[in-house]
Design a protein around this motif. Sequence first.
Motif, PDB file in Angstrom:
ATOM      1  N   CYS A   1      -9.401  -7.818  12.637  1.00 28.79           N
ATOM      2  CA  CYS A   1     -10.790  -7.574  12.984  1.00 28.79           C
ATOM      3  C   CYS A   1     -11.654  -8.823  12.932  1.00 28.79           C
ATOM      4  O   CYS A   1     -12.842  -8.765  12.702  1.00 28.79           O
ATOM      5  CB  CYS A   1     -11.381  -6.530  12.063  1.00 28.79           C
ATOM      6  N   LYS A   2     -11.077  -9.958  13.139  1.00 31.15           N
ATOM      7  CA  LYS A   2     -11.804 -11.227  13.072  1.00 31.15           C
ATOM      8  C   LYS A   2     -12.853 -11.304  14.182  1.00 31.15           C
ATOM      9  O   LYS A   2     -12.625 -10.956  15.324  1.00 31.15           O
ATOM     10  CB  LYS A   2     -10.784 -12.355  13.216  1.00 31.15           C
TER      11      LYS A   2
ATOM     12  N   ILE B   1       1.568  -5.093  -0.801  1.00 30.95           N
ATOM     13  CA  ILE B   1       0.190  -4.593  -0.738  1.00 30.95           C
ATOM     14  C   ILE B   1      -0.707  -5.631  -0.087  1.00 30.95           C
ATOM     15  O   ILE B   1      -1.498  -5.326   0.816  1.00 30.95           O
ATOM     16  CB  ILE B   1      -0.323  -4.262  -2.153  1.00 30.95           C
ATOM     17  N   ILE B   2      -0.545  -6.872  -0.547  1.00 26.72           N
ATOM     18  CA  ILE B   2      -1.356  -7.952   0.009  1.00 26.72           C
ATOM     19  C   ILE B   2      -1.172  -8.046   1.515  1.00 26.72           C
ATOM     20  O   ILE B   2      -2.132  -8.135   2.279  1.00 26.72           O
ATOM     21  CB  ILE B   2      -0.993  -9.300  -0.661  1.00 26.72           C
TER      22      ILE B   2
ATOM     23  N   VAL C   1      -3.000  -5.250   3.376  1.00 24.12           N
ATOM     24  CA  VAL C   1      -4.442  -5.477   3.415  1.00 24.12           C
ATOM     25  C   VAL C   1      -4.762  -6.592   4.396  1.00 24.12           C
ATOM     26  O   VAL C   1      -5.677  -6.483   5.219  1.00 24.12           O
ATOM     27  CB  VAL C   1      -4.958  -5.831   2.002  1.00 24.12           C
ATOM     28  N   THR C   2      -3.971  -7.657   4.326  1.00 19.12           N
ATOM     29  CA  THR C   2      -4.232  -8.817   5.172  1.00 19.12           C
ATOM     30  C   THR C   2      -4.123  -8.463   6.644  1.00 19.12           C
ATOM     31  O   THR C   2      -4.983  -8.823   7.452  1.00 19.12           O
ATOM     32  CB  THR C   2      -3.220  -9.930   4.855  1.00 19.12           C
TER      33      THR C   2
ATOM     34  N   ALA D   1      -6.942  -6.443   7.787  1.00 19.44           N
ATOM     35  CA  ALA D   1      -8.170  -7.209   7.843  1.00 19.44           C
ATOM     36  C   ALA D   1      -8.153  -8.220   8.978  1.00 19.44           C
ATOM     37  O   ALA D   1      -9.137  -8.398   9.695  1.00 19.44           O
ATOM     38  CB  ALA D   1      -8.387  -7.918   6.512  1.00 19.44           C
ATOM     39  N   ALA D   2      -7.018  -8.880   9.153  1.00 20.14           N
ATOM     40  CA  ALA D   2      -6.945  -9.957  10.125  1.00 20.14           C
ATOM     41  C   ALA D   2      -7.147  -9.453  11.550  1.00 20.14           C
ATOM     42  O   ALA D   2      -7.527 -10.206  12.441  1.00 20.14           O
ATOM     43  CB  ALA D   2      -5.612 -10.681  10.020  1.00 20.14           C
TER      44      ALA D   2
ATOM     45  N   LEU E   1       6.272  -6.054  -4.671  1.00 25.77           N
ATOM     46  CA  LEU E   1       5.372  -4.921  -4.473  1.00 25.77           C
ATOM     47  C   LEU E   1       3.963  -5.426  -4.182  1.00 25.77           C
ATOM     48  O   LEU E   1       3.299  -5.008  -3.247  1.00 25.77           O
ATOM     49  CB  LEU E   1       5.380  -4.063  -5.739  1.00 25.77           C
ATOM     50  N   LEU E   2       3.557  -6.380  -5.025  1.00 23.53           N
ATOM     51  CA  LEU E   2       2.230  -6.972  -4.869  1.00 23.53           C
ATOM     52  C   LEU E   2       2.108  -7.602  -3.485  1.00 23.53           C
ATOM     53  O   LEU E   2       1.131  -7.399  -2.768  1.00 23.53           O
ATOM     54  CB  LEU E   2       2.026  -8.036  -5.957  1.00 23.53           C
TER      55      LEU E   2
END
Lengths: 370, 390, 308
Positions: B21-22, B10-11, B14-15, B18-19, B6-7
């Motif tokens: 938009c480098k 989620i990670i 998010v990653t 986020a990635a 599950l963790l």
Amino acid sequence: MLRTLGILALICAAAFGLHLVLDSIDAYWARIANLCGISILLAVSLNVINGLCGQFSLGHAGFMAIGAYVSAFFTTTLRYFDDAAGQYVTVLPLLDQSWGFVPALLLGGFAAAAAGLVIGIPTLRLRGDYLAIATLGFGEIVTIMITNFSKVGGANGLSGIPAYSNGFWIFTFAGICVLFTLHLQRSTFGRALIAIRENELAAEVMGIRTARIKIAAFVYGAFFAGIAGGLLGHFLQTISPATFGFMKSIEVIVMLVLGGLGSLTGAIIGAVTLTVLPELLRDVETSTGMPGIRMVVYSLVLILLMLFRPQGIFGQRELSLRLLRSLLPGRRKEGAPSAPAAFTAQQSVEAKTFFARAPQTLPPQNEGKK
Amino acid sequence: MRNTLLLAAIIATVTITAAACKSDIGPGFTNDKVTLGLFVSTSGDIATFGQDTKNGAELAVEEINKAGGISKHLIDLRFQDCASEPAQGGNAATKLITQDGVLIGMGEVASGISLAAAPIFQKYGVPMISPSSTNPTVTQQGDMIFRICYLDDFQGAACALFANQNLNCKTAAILMNQDDAYSTGLGKFFRFKFEKLGGKIVAEETFKKGASDFNTQLTNIKGKNPDVIFAPVYYQDIPLIAKQARGQGIDKPLLGGDGWESDDLLPKADGKLDNCYFANHYATADDAPIVANFVKAYNAKYGSNPTSLAALGYDVVYVAKKAIESAGGINEKLTRKAVADALRGLKDFEGVTGTFSIDKNRDARKPIQMLKIKDGKVLPDRRIRPEEVE
Amino acid sequence: MLAVNELLQQVANGLAKGSVYALIAVGYTMVYGVLELINFAHGEVFMLGAYFGYWPARWLGYMPDSGEKPQVPAPVALLLTFGAMAACALIGVLVERLAYRPLRNAGRLSALITAIGISVLMQNLALVVFHADSKDFPRMIDQQSVVLGPVELPNTKLLIIGVTALMMAGLFWMVRYTRTGAAMRACSHSMKTASLMGVNVNRIISLTFAIGSAMAAVAGVLISLDQPRLTPLMGLMPGLKAFVAAVLGGIGSIPGAVAGGILLGVVESVVGGVAGTTYSEAVAFVLLILILLVRPSGLFGKSGREKV
């Protein structure tokens, strides 16, 4: 014990991996991700008090403030600039290193937990909306006290806090909080919380020591709120009483209500959504020339949710792999329950079928035997 | 195991978000454009201050671009809202740096938000100029952080000097907003200087942000009978304080800082502020050409007289322009460090808010103008230079 | 130590402050009495009341952008006040209809969360529509200071105290001696029984909201006479304090709300005078927690036991 340590190691490893990833991507989005981690801590910890135990607290920002100020006090005020060495020196050598930040953080958490105990005991006599108002009063008192306490900067706040928070620490603590809470939900203690939420009197009759359990919920929630505050302080590098006002508590409640009061995954998703959404709305606000529309949207979402979907996105259920697993028959592990943490009337049907299939998953209610 | 999965899920989410938009920070200018960043609050409870600053800055950018830009590069002003919150201010600063790639960041009014943004600018080596954060610790955050307003300590001390030497006061009372760092800061430095000059602070009263009933405080002050009441508050509060003070029969002069400055001050006060004094950066009635032109242009664009914050917002853009020009103008050799060095050496900049230099602490060194309110007019009184209070 | 004169002056200051709390507290207590709902948005209705007095005055030309602002003649001022009362009453009824009524059987916490949502919504809508900068309230009466023995109060404050007393007397008479008042009392006793006795419960609830909101509007206009500064966040603190006052007096009881409001105002002022104003803002909240612990039913409230 070994298993717990293993899980802790896993969380740390995952957080470290995430930290590396965040370090390599655009700093703006990395920052938002870190803030998400802090929001998750806040929402999950408040969920224990408000969602699981049903004690409506409006003072979560107060606990945060205590954690933030206590930990920042240890890392900031207890150090001084040594001209000879050309660097900051701390009174306690332990705090010199960035890992020394963890004891400071924990102290902040414990201070907040102590406040949770102090506020928890007297408010035991209060229920529902009275409790909500009393906790609101508590939050206000905390910020007024800090504002007038010049040792920690008064209204100026504290600045120059070392930037110890990073993806690793934030997600390690967020992970610990989530996993603790997950285990807690399935423990006797967790069941007792839910019993109190559903019917306090009945819970008491069943032999649950409601007073203790309620205080424990407050202490638990306050502890992690304090940790979140400490992490935020060392992330922003500046804190002031205004940061921890009444609106901050409301923000966390909106996260919970959005995800579904009482649902752990709901709290997480609510926290992430409400941290990322304002950033996405940033350009909209600038281009439409309607600054402040964000808060209008928040409150509208809150009201509409209460009117049309009061249980939030997930209700009291969890988004879990149970759904996926049920598609794969024969892979059910023995003694690995995925009990829904709810026994409300509307879910009793679901609960019944669940018990019919797996009666052995009901944990023994030791509290009942004296 | 499921928990970890599950963790991980989620990670991963998010990653991936986020990635996507480098980006790189870049030099801060292109062949024909130079990117400047502005971050103030246009929503939340200090939105008025942010809006004024933004108006002033946008007016300056418009003027500069009309005149051909900075060394033939038009200014591309990027704006981010800080929503009156430090956390949002940090987000705004990060976005300006990593996504907009600004050459210089200009902002925040509130010291609390500037303090959250400053470490970020410092970390990326981008110069930050605060138009109006008065807390001394702001520029202590690093050698890329500058400001163009005077500080709380100078302003508080100047007011104390004025009370002592010009108003001949032996005793004073302080009335301040306990939730506002500007207010408590001025109060603290006023007390320090006033006592050093041999005066006595007989009462120190505070109120909470948003309060509109000051009678309790004023009754306490009246009982101590001070020669002057120092009220370092904003212009929304002071007319109420003056009315309530006069309503209780207190006839001693009130003295305040630049927070009093507003077009609305006198109409709101109904004459109750007669014979009171306050400190300011400039006077809209000043007939120096630079001030008169600014007031005229601002009125034409926004339909109202500019506040001090608007004037500082206007000046901060011109300071940025002058720094870029002193660093050799915009060419491939221009770095952010060179701009910061130029800012550090900024001498005798002529702005709407006075002629000033940047000192070794990266703060503006500029005189303060004391003003007197008399018969419904604001008249210039003593001008106090920084060295007079040191 | 504090001189007697000063103490008396602080009591007088507190009376005026408490009157405004009382006017707002009445709205809280009436709604709570009938619905057991903390109408969190009530402080914002107070704020809207002040703005509803301001805008018509502006349109009528009493608030020119520059130059001398003319005084509003008394009849116009009265009309403005009635207008603000009517507008706020309408808003109160609308909020109840749209937001609270659908949740009437959904539990007290759902209703409380919704009420908080409405409060935040009204604040932020006001921020967007009215902007964050403060507005001046039109001049309705000339402020003069009146000396009454040892104390000196402006006439505006005396007016606040006077009007509050009048409104409270009227309200008390209505609840006590009219049929509508009896129906209201019946509803607060038991909504179900009242409906069985032929009381139109929905109408009574709407009326309760209307009256409470109108009272808040009066408070908004009155406070603007004395402290003529309007901001979108002006309702937050008085709203919370008035709620404390309502709890102090015993939530659900109208005389209790009045007594609680006055008491809170006086205690705040006197504590501010004796112990300094630094912590006087915390007084209300400390008082709230204490009263909730020691006597949750308040000074005038009837103590009820939870039914099993």
